[in-house]
Write a protein that holds these residues in place. Structure first.
Motif, PDB file in Angstrom:
ATOM      1  N   GLN A   1       0.802  -1.211   0.000  1.00  0.00           N
ATOM      2  CA  GLN A   1       0.000   0.000   0.000  1.00  0.00           C
ATOM      3  C   GLN A   1       0.836   1.262   0.000  1.00  0.00           C
ATOM      4  OE1 GLN A   1      -2.951   0.444   2.950  1.00  0.00           O
ATOM      5  NE2 GLN A   1      -3.485  -1.694   2.912  1.00  0.00           N
TER       6      GLN A   1
ATOM      7  N   GLU B   1      -6.781  -8.416  -1.512  1.00  0.00           N
ATOM      8  CA  GLU B   1      -5.951  -8.333  -0.320  1.00  0.00           C
ATOM      9  C   GLU B   1      -5.145  -9.607  -0.138  1.00  0.00           C
ATOM     10  OE1 GLU B   1      -8.700  -5.512   2.472  1.00  0.00           O
ATOM     11  OE2 GLU B   1      -8.068  -7.452   3.279  1.00  0.00           O
TER      12      GLU B   1
ATOM     13  N   ARG C   1     -12.526  -7.181  -3.132  1.00  0.00           N
ATOM     14  CA  ARG C   1     -11.586  -6.519  -2.249  1.00  0.00           C
ATOM     15  C   ARG C   1     -10.808  -7.545  -1.427  1.00  0.00           C
ATOM     16  NH1 ARG C   1     -12.665  -4.912   2.736  1.00  0.00           N
ATOM     17  NH2 ARG C   1     -14.891  -5.140   2.307  1.00  0.00           N
TER      18      ARG C   1
END
Lengths: 238, 346
Positions: free
Chosen positions: B213, B251, B247
């Motif tokens: 990230q 991840e 999502r």
């Protein structure tokens, strides 16, 4: 007599205060309702505009006429995005940048050698229950676990600094070895012997003088893992 | 030229797909361009290989050169073999100055001191990979060139990739030679096997895409953000659920391609849990069971399970931990303690 008079005044004052409070409350309520009306009017206008746009079949197109003197909302947003990107670029250029993640911090170590920007490496750290590395993209031959054992728990700045030194030195050595192979491939005899860390380079080259050629063999040892210059050079003529 | 060498070269050429033969011979570099020009690479493979053997005869090829051709073939088509990953350990923390000449010398010396009849060849590649080809013989017989083991080692890393083929009895000897040559102390086999050598490397070197990230200065691949000219009357019922699954999937699996493994095996040694009243098993013994998942590309298929609606997201961590734990063979035993459950053995 006097007391009765005072009582009367007190009662009147009390009544007046109550009336005033009531009036104030009324005003407040009125103001709230007026604001609500404004809100609803605004919403109604927006929805009307949407319906208009849809009817005209122009989804996603800007229909509003903006005052050229005042920047439109879109322009402001674009400017914000641009300045944010510039800020992030600055962080990236400093070499170590980070961002808080859900469970900790994510660091990015960028490397460079003499003005050429090279690879970036990432580290995902957890902060609870203690600081630990969750995952990373550091090459396997960099002694990450060793460095983490020494500094990660006690001094995270030092950990990042030491790791950055290792990575920058490795990338610098590798870049130099690649450049050597690329630009001097004609002069080097055979292949350039190297290893993953590029901390030992061995190669041969010829030097001609008059009518004789002299074969030289070079051995470059980079003793300091945080340094991109050799610590030991052995040149022999066979 | 030795007859066995000629036959070996002939058979190696036959393995190569016809369109690739010329390029591979060029890589080999044993036959000159002029010689290669004389071969008609459009005829049937049998004839091509005969022609090539003829040319090798002219150049007096020996087993060393033939072995190099074999290495080149296996390097371009590594997926024809099954590779296992081994991990080496050492206690010292000093920097390793890996010297290739030194490594080769030590490896050959160690191996030959135990078994004289071996053919050992090395070839280094641009990505710092060292390929070792070993043909095994016995104390009384010359090496059998068709019984070969391959080792791929990247210097200054603790991982070795070995494709043994038939003779597992030579494995301890091979491991010993590797440990000695690379200055490590010991070696153990990891529970990680696959046909795809590059995927194994991706897993242990952690080169597969991980979703970090942070700001990425390179522009991310643009996802299709064109406004959908769709009728607004159509409503996506499960949009929230679909987005949640996407999502979670991102991840866990990241954005890029998954390492390619063909199977995952789970050996269960857990107790059968049934309603105590039913008392299905009168003996309280572990219920032995072996579960094997196989697929041409197991991790990609696991990644597509939830979006396809065939499994709930998030998937079981036993399946998703494969790249991170660097293993695809698991033993699941009963967790010893207050909480009933299972734990994965290290």
């Amino acid at each position: 007599g006097v007391f009765a008079h005072l009582e009367l005044l007190e009662a009147r004052a009390y009544e007046a205060a109550v009336k005033q409070e009531e009036a104030e409350q009324q005003e407040e309520k009125l103001a709230r309702l007026k604001a609500r009306v404004q809100e609803l009017r605004l919403q109604r206008d927006e929805l009307r505009a949407k319906v208009d746009l849809q009817q005209k079949g122009q989804l996603g197109k800007e229909g509003a006429v903006s005052n050229p003197a005042q920047p439109s909302a879109r322009a402001v947003l674009e400017w914000k995005i641009k300045s944010l990107k510039a800020m992030l670029q600055i962080f990236y250029l400093t070499g170590i940048s980070g961002k808080l993640s859900k469970r900790g911090v994510c660091f990015c170590i960028s490397t460079a050698y003499e003005g050429t920007y090279l690879d970036s490496f990432h580290l995902d750290l957890l902060t609870k229950p203690e600081v630990q590395i969750y995952r990373h993209s550091v090459p396997i031959f960099i002694p990450l676990q060793q460095i983490a054992r020494k500094y990660l728990q006690t001094d995270i700045r030092r950990f990042l600094s030491v790791l950055s030194d290792h990575l920058n030195a490795y990338v610098g050595r590798r870049y130099q070895a690649d450049q050597l192979q690329e630009h001097f491939s004609g002069q080097i005899e055979g292949t350039l012997q190297r290893n993953s860390l590029c901390n030992l380079l061995v190669f041969s080259y010829n030097v001609s003088s008059e009518s004789k050629t002299f074969p030289f063999k070079v051995r470059l040892l980079y003793g300091d893992p945080c340094c991109s210059l050799p610590t030991e050079v052995v040149i022999s003529c066979t | 030229m030795d007859e066995t060498v000629a036959e070996y070269i002939r058979r190696t050429v036959l393995k190569i797909p016809r369109d690739e033969i010329k390029t591979m011979l060029q890589k080999w570099g044993f036959l000159s361009e002029a010689q290669l020009e004389t071969v008609n690479f459009h005829q049937i493979k049998d004839n091509i290989s005969q022609d090539v053997v003829q040319l090798c005869e002219e150049n007096s090829a020996d087993i060393k050169q033939a072995a190099v051709l074999d290495i080149i073939y296996n390097n371009i088509y590594p997926n024809k073999r099954i590779w296992s990953v081994y991990q080496m350990n050492k206690t010292g923390e000093e920097t390793d100055f890996f010297d290739l000449t030194d490594f080769k010398k030590k490896f050959k010396r160690r191996l030959r001191s135990a078994l004289k009849n071996v053919t050992i060849n090395f070839r280094e590649y641009e990505d710092n990979a060292i390929w070792i080809r070993i043909a095994w013989g016995t104390p009384y017989r010359k090496p059998n060139q068709y019984k070969t083991s391959y080792v791929v080692y990247h210097s200054q890393t603790p991982y070795v990739f070995i494709s043994v083929s038939v003779l597992r009895s030579n494995l301890p000897l091979l491991c010993q030679a590797l440990v000695v040559a690379s200055n490590y102390h010991d070696i153990r086999e990891m529970e990680l096997r696959s046909h795809s050598l590059n995927s194994l490397k991706d897993i242990v070197f952690k080169r597969y895409s991980q979703n970090f990230q942070t700001y990425c200065p390179r522009p991310l691949p643009e996802r299709n953000v064109a406004p959908e000219t769709v009728d607004l009357r159509i409503v996506q019922e499960n949009r929230n659920e679909k987005e949640r699954i996407q999502r979670l999937n991102r991840e866990v699996f990241g954005d890029g391609p998954q390492p390619k493994i063909e199977f995952a095996q789970y050996k269960l040694e857990t107790m059968f849990k049934s309603d105590p009243k039913m008392d299905v098993l009168d003996k309280k013994e572990p219920f032995r069971c072996l579960i094997k998942f196989s697929s041409p590309h197991l991790l990609e298929s696991l990644k597509s399970l939830a979006p396809a609606g065939m499994a709930d997201a998030p998937l079981s961590p036993l399946l998703t931990c494969i790249p991170q734990k660097a293993r695809n063979y698991f033993k699941i035993r009963e967790k010893k303690g207050l909480l009933p459950g299972s734990f994965v053995s290290p």
